[in-house]
Design a protein around this motif. Structure first.
Motif, mmCIF file in Angstrom:
data_model
loop_
_atom_site.group_PDB
_atom_site.id
_atom_site.type_symbol
_atom_site.label_atom_id
_atom_site.label_comp_id
_atom_site.label_asym_id
_atom_site.label_seq_id
_atom_site.Cartn_x
_atom_site.Cartn_y
_atom_site.Cartn_z
ATOM 1 N N LYS A 13 -10.459 46.143 -41.194
ATOM 2 C CA LYS A 13 -11.480 45.109 -41.492
ATOM 3 C C LYS A 13 -12.306 45.117 -40.276
ATOM 4 O O LYS A 13 -11.959 45.442 -39.294
ATOM 5 N N SER A 14 -13.672 44.835 -40.609
ATOM 6 C CA SER A 14 -14.536 44.628 -39.433
ATOM 7 C C SER A 14 -13.983 43.570 -38.560
ATOM 8 O O SER A 14 -13.452 42.367 -39.135
ATOM 9 N N ARG A 16 -15.919 41.431 -37.344
ATOM 10 C CA ARG A 16 -17.055 40.392 -37.653
ATOM 11 C C ARG A 16 -16.647 39.917 -39.316
ATOM 12 O O ARG A 16 -17.832 39.183 -39.812
ATOM 13 N N SER A 17 -15.665 39.998 -39.755
ATOM 14 C CA SER A 17 -15.449 39.505 -41.155
ATOM 15 C C SER A 17 -15.442 38.046 -41.151
ATOM 16 O O SER A 17 -14.766 37.259 -40.300
ATOM 17 N N ASN A 21 -13.767 36.449 -46.990
ATOM 18 C CA ASN A 21 -13.509 37.708 -47.581
ATOM 19 C C ASN A 21 -14.688 38.517 -47.712
ATOM 20 O O ASN A 21 -14.554 39.463 -48.510
ATOM 21 N N ASP A 22 -15.719 38.353 -46.912
ATOM 22 C CA ASP A 22 -16.824 39.144 -47.195
ATOM 23 C C ASP A 22 -16.984 40.105 -46.076
ATOM 24 O O ASP A 22 -17.777 39.932 -45.141
ATOM 25 N N CYS A 23 -15.993 41.195 -46.320
ATOM 26 C CA CYS A 23 -15.715 42.142 -45.334
ATOM 27 C C CYS A 23 -16.250 43.611 -45.495
ATOM 28 O O CYS A 23 -16.265 43.857 -46.685
ATOM 29 N N GLU A 25 -14.519 47.292 -44.681
ATOM 30 C CA GLU A 25 -13.725 47.819 -44.096
ATOM 31 C C GLU A 25 -13.943 49.255 -43.859
ATOM 32 O O GLU A 25 -14.779 49.953 -44.370
ATOM 33 N N SER A 38 -14.376 45.041 -48.933
ATOM 34 C CA SER A 38 -12.954 44.808 -48.956
ATOM 35 C C SER A 38 -12.751 44.107 -50.295
ATOM 36 O O SER A 38 -11.524 44.149 -50.855
#
Length: 68
Positions: A13-14, A16-17, A21-23, A25, A38
């Motif tokens: 995952k980034s 900066r996630s 859970n607005d990520c 990957e 994600s």
């Protein structure tokens, strides 16, 4: 283009996630890099050839996009 096949790829995952859970990957292979959402990983991925990915990241770091 695949990155060792999505089932075998090691996704991360980034940094900066957000907490919601607005990520994004990322899976890095020897000749390509793939990105996916994600929370919707089963909906596919975008894969970039190694050189294309490096150019894209360089443009981001160089502030070439107006993302404000």
């Amino acid at each position: 283009m695949t990155v060792s096949g999505p089932a075998r790829a090691e996704w991360r995952k980034s940094s900066r996630s957000g907490a919601g859970n607005d990520c994004v990957e990322l899976a890095v292979g020897t000749s390509a890099t793939a990105v996916r959402d994600s929370k919707n990983a089963e909906h596919g991925q975008l894969a970039f050839a190694d050189l294309d990915w490096r150019v894209f990241v360089g443009a981001l770091k160089g502030d070439e996009f107006d993302v404000r």
